[in-house]
Write an enzyme that holds these catalytic residues in place. Structure first.
Site, short mmCIF file in Angstrom:
data_model
loop_
_atom_site.label_atom_id
_atom_site.label_comp_id
_atom_site.label_asym_id
_atom_site.label_seq_id
_atom_site.Cartn_x
_atom_site.Cartn_y
_atom_site.Cartn_z
N ASP A 9 0.87 -1.19 0.00
CA ASP A 9 0.00 0.00 0.00
C ASP A 9 0.90 1.23 0.00
O ASP A 9 1.91 1.25 0.70
CB ASP A 9 -0.91 0.01 1.23
CG ASP A 9 -2.09 0.97 1.08
OD1 ASP A 9 -1.84 2.18 0.86
OD2 ASP A 9 -3.24 0.51 1.18
N ASP A 10 0.53 2.24 -0.78
CA ASP A 10 1.37 3.43 -0.86
C ASP A 10 1.23 4.34 0.36
O ASP A 10 2.08 5.21 0.59
CB ASP A 10 1.10 4.22 -2.14
CG ASP A 10 -0.34 4.68 -2.24
OD1 ASP A 10 -1.23 3.96 -1.74
OD2 ASP A 10 -0.59 5.75 -2.83
N ASP A 53 -3.00 -3.42 -2.44
CA ASP A 53 -3.90 -2.30 -2.72
C ASP A 53 -4.06 -2.13 -4.22
O ASP A 53 -3.11 -2.33 -4.99
CB ASP A 53 -3.34 -1.01 -2.11
CG ASP A 53 -4.35 0.13 -2.15
OD1 ASP A 53 -5.47 -0.05 -1.64
OD2 ASP A 53 -4.03 1.19 -2.72
N MET A 55 -4.69 0.69 -5.95
CA MET A 55 -4.06 1.90 -6.47
C MET A 55 -2.67 2.07 -5.88
O MET A 55 -2.50 2.27 -4.68
CB MET A 55 -4.92 3.12 -6.12
CG MET A 55 -6.35 3.03 -6.65
SD MET A 55 -6.43 2.83 -8.45
CE MET A 55 -5.73 4.40 -8.98
N ASP A 329 7.71 -69.92 -6.56
CA ASP A 329 8.57 -69.80 -7.73
C ASP A 329 7.96 -70.60 -8.89
O ASP A 329 7.52 -71.74 -8.70
CB ASP A 329 9.97 -70.34 -7.42
CG ASP A 329 10.95 -70.05 -8.54
OD1 ASP A 329 11.56 -68.96 -8.51
OD2 ASP A 329 11.09 -70.91 -9.43
N ASN A 337 10.80 -68.93 -21.73
CA ASN A 337 11.42 -67.81 -22.44
C ASN A 337 12.29 -68.30 -23.59
O ASN A 337 12.29 -67.71 -24.69
CB ASN A 337 12.26 -66.97 -21.48
CG ASN A 337 11.42 -66.04 -20.63
OD1 ASN A 337 10.35 -65.60 -21.04
ND2 ASN A 337 11.91 -65.73 -19.43
N ASP A 346 6.19 -63.18 -20.48
CA ASP A 346 5.42 -62.13 -19.80
C ASP A 346 3.94 -62.51 -19.68
O ASP A 346 3.30 -62.27 -18.65
CB ASP A 346 5.55 -60.80 -20.55
CG ASP A 346 6.92 -60.17 -20.40
OD1 ASP A 346 7.70 -60.65 -19.53
OD2 ASP A 346 7.23 -59.22 -21.13
N GLU A 372 10.49 -64.61 -11.70
CA GLU A 372 9.35 -65.52 -11.56
C GLU A 372 9.06 -65.85 -10.10
O GLU A 372 8.40 -66.83 -9.78
CB GLU A 372 9.61 -66.81 -12.34
CG GLU A 372 10.74 -67.66 -11.82
CD GLU A 372 12.10 -67.31 -12.41
OE1 GLU A 372 12.95 -68.21 -12.50
OE2 GLU A 372 12.32 -66.13 -12.79
#
Length: 458
Positions: A9-10, A53, A55, A329, A337, A346, A372
């Site tokens: 504020d000024d 403010d 202004m 397991d 695989n 997967d 696994e």
């Protein structure tokens, strides 16, 4: 200056008055007399809130607000613009610039402090969520979803449906959102049958004194609606009721009669803020979920499993109850695989995980420990029951072949080996896990596709 409130504020007398008001509520403050100084202090020191403010001698408060919002270092600081002007166009401009609140002089101390408490609560929640979300993003778990501007849902709750209908007629031309009229009871009981509104607009008087405030508190206390924005509608200025509503969890106070365009803009800002916090919550939730979830099978991962096993062991120490641990397991997984490729492997792991999960109770723990290998923990379980569960898991895996994707082979038959160990008071998580692993090795050495119980299981 972090943790302090910046007063801009000024006029020195205005800054002093605000400082005294804030000090009465134990808020520390610092001051700036012009916009340029305010911007520099905000950027360098990061106050917890700014009272600005309208202004100022060099830059208007609205322009200061725009610059604060454009700077990544200051855009999240709550800003309350204060002015003696009653110009509606300037109020709209302030809201468009990103002001969180707009207060008129002379300031009502009760309202001012309640607004500050409300904004600081919101700021602290958002700051914590932003910090957690940023951590998960840095770890590579999340991408931010920038879509916040789409239509939302607004629920209007008044003493009479005709009143809510008049509100909807006034607001609808300025809002893209779906606006529905709710009863107080319906707002609390229909949440399972319809999407929960992003924002509730609640009349302060719903037929009984204080009924609107009670509804605000009820909405905040319920899981379905606790994160929604809430605006309380007062028939006239009432600082005590307004302050109480803000402290109970309302995000905003609206006074009749509505200034439709300004009210609509305020509601949109609350919806956008609510969606930002929803997004942050999702990022935190999804990041946490990914951090403890195996991406292939959707089961918990090793990190989560070991932590959860520790908790189960501690609970058993206090309750005196036994628990079972199984190390599982997949037999001869390497040959799958090698013969059919890793995509087939997967697929086998995914199917296996699903069969194991479906064969357990919701309170049981199942996790993929790596490759696994899997872990199952049964809380509050004795050995005979644990053995039955282990046998059931073996049957669930081995009784039906698993289809393979594009392998040239329709399906493959797989089996598992299980090492079972029992824990209880005086047993550490590491000890019981080690015994289950040893039992698993014995099951593998003895021909696979079987359950072996640790010699010290009893």
């Amino acid at each position: 200056m972090t943790g302090k409130i910046l007063i801009v504020d000024d006029l020195a007398i205005n800054r002093i008055i605000l400082k005294v008001k804030l000090a009465s509520a134990c808020h520390e403050s610092v001051q700036a007399a012009d916009g340029a100084t305010a911007l520099a202090m905000a950027r360098d020191e990061r106050p917890k809130l700014i009272l600005l403010d309208m202004m100022l001698p060099d830059i208007s408060g609205i322009d200061v607000c725009r610059r604060l919002r454009a700077d990544p270092l200051t855009r999240d600081i709550p800003v309350v613009i204060i002015t003696a002007s009653s110009d509606r166009a300037r109020r709209l401009e302030a809201l468009e610039a990103g002001a969180d609140e707009f207060l008129s002089k002379p300031l009502n101390e009760v309202i001012l402090l309640a607004r500050i408490r409300s904004l600081l609560r919101t700021r602290e929640t958002e700051a914590e969520l932003r910090l957690r979300a940023a951590t998960w993003q840095e770890l590579g778990y999340q991408d931010a979803d920038p879509s916040l501007a789409g239509p939302g849902r607004i629920g209007l709750i008044a003493a009479e449906p005709v009143i809510a209908m008049s509100w909807r007629a006034a607001l609808a031309p300025y809002l893209p959102d779906q606006i529905e009229i709710l009863t107080p009871t319906g707002a609390l009981t229909d949440t399972n049958e319809r999407p929960v509104p992003d924002l509730y607009v609640v009349a302060a008087h719903l037929g009984a004194h204080g009924s609107g405030l009670r509804l605000v508190a009820d909405l905040r206390s319920r899981l379905a609606s606790r994160d929604a924005a809430i605006s309380l509608v007062l028939p006239e200025a009432d600082s005590e009721t307004a302050a109480m509503a803000l402290d109970l969890g309302a995000n905003d106070i609206l006074t009749l009669p509505f200034v439709a365009q300004e009210t609509a803009m305020r509601l949109r800002l609350h919806i956008q803020r609510k969606r930002r916090t929803d997004l942050l919550r999702r990022q935190v939730h999804d990041g946490m979920k990914l951090a403890v979830t195996d991406p292939l099978t959707g089961l918990h991962n090793r990190r989560y499993a070991l932590s959860h096993l520790e908790r189960i062991a501690k609970c058993a120490e206090g309750s005196g109850k036994a628990f079972a641990v199984m190390a599982l397991d997949l037999d001869r997984f390497k040959s799958i695989n090698d013969r059919f490729g890793h995509a087939a492997g997967d697929a086998v792991l995914e199917t296996l995980a699903g069969r194991l999960r479906d064969s357990l109770n919701p309170g049981d723990l199942i996790a993929r420990m790596g490759g696994e290998e899997f872990l199952v923990v049964l809380p509050d379980t004795l050995l005979p029951e644990a053995r039955q569960v282990a046998d059931r898991l073996c049957r669930a895996v081995g009784e039906k072949a698993i289809p393979l994707p594009a392998s040239g082979c329709e399906a493959v038959q797989v089996t598992i080996s299980v090492g079972l160990a029992m824990g209880g008071p005086g047993t550490t998580a590491q000890e019981i896990l080690s015994r289950a692993d040893s039992a698993l090795l014995a099951a593998k050495a003895d021909g696979r596709n079987q359950v072996t119980i640790s010699a010290t299981a009893a």
